[in-house]
Design an enzyme around this catalytic site. Structure first.
Site: not given
Length: 477
Positions: A192, A262
């Site tokens: 992230h 993702d």
């Protein structure tokens, strides 16, 4: 299908806020596959709880938009609902403990029941995709991202439990997606925030990280999510989600389903691939479904332009769109059970926690505390839930030994009894003589803890990963 329709079929966007009508218009205009629902998209009532009727209306509107151009198969309406820290839909839906609970319990039948029960509450709200379970194999405290999202540090256990959970979900009409190939539990950077590098050899990956994915593929899982992890042994410097050798490795395992990336708006990708280039690169590499591009209109235009200009083979877009459509045609032909009311899985959630609670150090029989305790640490909600569970177990709160609760990312604790509510890593440096891993902070998890503290239940769980000097498998006999 036109090139514009095919480009839409491989895109699964997000949106901001709760204005489903505006997002539906985007889905119709760009012929998008459907949508993922994130936390800020969930309508809530006056008590700040999920409004099931409004949630179902939102997903129905988005599903309608996905079929507006005449396609005969359902749109993809997805959510991230793993349990523990990753749960977009809260009360009145059942609250589930962290997935590591299943590894500590070591019971595939119970894990399948949990997957079935979780999905059974999602399906009536209009969801047909859940980006779960996480089948990453955690390496322990050096793993900053996955932690208790991992079911186990044992590759074979992570595979068996992931298959069981996936099969339970499918029995309730929700498509699972195992994640994050080629394995996010053994890297030390959070994707992230930046691009992690996986230094392991292919042989090491085969022996550890890839085992759960092979098990899932062998069981016929419909979707595999690729992670934003660079693997020099496959392709140096390129996120696996955008790497052709990664998709070749995945297909080499016999996987014929949908490979989904993702979220493409994560920093590991967004910092390196601006202006829709991530979508084209992922598609060219072998992805079939592109999740959460930063700007879906820009990504759509980039795909259409790349095909028109010849930099993206039309056959690659055809293959990806066909895989997504085939999966949803199959899903549309598969009868789903009627589903369950929100909260119907609470008993199974509690049973999972009761089977998982683990004593690392301290007595394995009899009460761990006298009739009264004090509580410290955790959040105000954690402490309130502990007090309510203690009362149900016949324990008073106000004096006696100190039970120190350690929440997500919490520091090691002192007191008399340290209890980890998420990953158990902080217990290794906790000074408390009695150490308990709970892997959850649901009401059912606190009931399981209180029962063990009061001596009304044993702690049958075993550590699914090493915690400092406590090896994997530690627990009461």
């Amino acid at each position: 299908m036109t090139p514009e329709q095919k480009a839409g079929q491989v895109l699964m966007p997000f949106f901001a806020g709760t204005d489903a009508a505006a997002h539906a218009a985007t889905i119709e205009r760009l012929h998008l596959a459907g949508s993922i629902i994130m936390g800020d998209n969930v309508p809530v009532d006056a008590r700040k709880q999920v409004d099931p009727a409004a949630m179902a209306a939102t997903t129905a509107r988005l599903a309608q938009a996905a079929r507006a151009d005449g396609r005969t198969w359902p749109g993809l309406i997805g959510v991230d609902q793993e349990g523990g820290m990753v749960a977009r839909l809260g009360s009145p839906l059942t609250e589930w403990p962290a997935p590591m609970t299943y590894g500590a319990a070591g019971n595939t039948a119970l894990t399948k029941d949990a997957g079935r029960a979780m999905a059974s509450e999602l399906a009536p709200l209009g969801f047909n995709v859940d980006f779960a379970p996480d089948t990453d194999v955690t390496i322990g405290p050096a793993d900053p991202t996955i932690g208790a999202r991992s079911m186990s540090g044992y590759p074979d256990a992570a595979g068996a439990l992931g298959v069981a959970f996936s099969q339970g979900m499918q029995e309730s009409g929700v498509l699972p997606a195992v994640k994050h190939f080629p394995g996010h539990g053994s890297v030390t950077v959070d994707s992230h925030q930046d691009l992690p590098v996986q230094p392991a050899s292919i042989a090491d990956l085969e022996a550890r990280d890839w085992k759960p994915f092979r098990a899932a593929i062998g069981a016929g899982v419909p979707m595999v999510m690729t992670g934003h992890i660079a693997v020099p042994a496959l392709e140096p410097g390129v996120p696996a989600s955008l790497s052709a050798p990664t998709y070749a490795a995945l297909r080499g395992m016999g996987f014929n389903g949908v490979a989904v990336t993702d979220a493409l708006n994560m920093a590991a990708v967004q910092k390196r691939y601006p202006d829709g280039s991530a979508a084209v690169a992922a598609l060219a590499a072998g992805a079939d479904l592109l999740l959460m591009p930063t700007d879906v209109a820009q990504a759509h235009a980039a795909i259409v332009g790349a095909v028109a200009g010849g930099s993206l083979p039309a056959a690659r877009l055809d293959e990806a769109a066909q895989r997504v459509a085939t999966m949803m045609i199959w899903r549309g032909r598969t009868a789903a059970p009627p589903g369950s009311a929100p909260g119907a899985g609470a008993d199974i959630s509690a049973r999972v926690s009761a089977a998982a609670v683990t004593v690392l150090s301290g007595p394995c029989s009899g009460p761990l505390v006298p009739g009264s305790v004090r509580v410290a640490g955790g959040s105000p909600q954690d402490r309130a839930r502990f007090e309510a569970a203690a009362a149900r177990a016949g324990l008073a709160v106000g004096e006696g030994p100190v039970v120190s609760l350690i929440g997500y990312g919490g520091a090691p604790a002192g007191g008399d009894i340290a209890v980890s509510l998420d990953a158990p890593w902080p217990l290794q440096d906790s000074a408390a003589p009695v150490k308990v891993a709970l892997y959850g902070r649901s009401p059912g998890a606190f009931d399981a803890l209180a029962a063990v503290l009061a001596g009304k239940a044993t702690a049958p769980g075993k550590l699914p990963a090493a915690v400092g000097s406590f090896p994997a498998g530690t627990g009461c006999p």
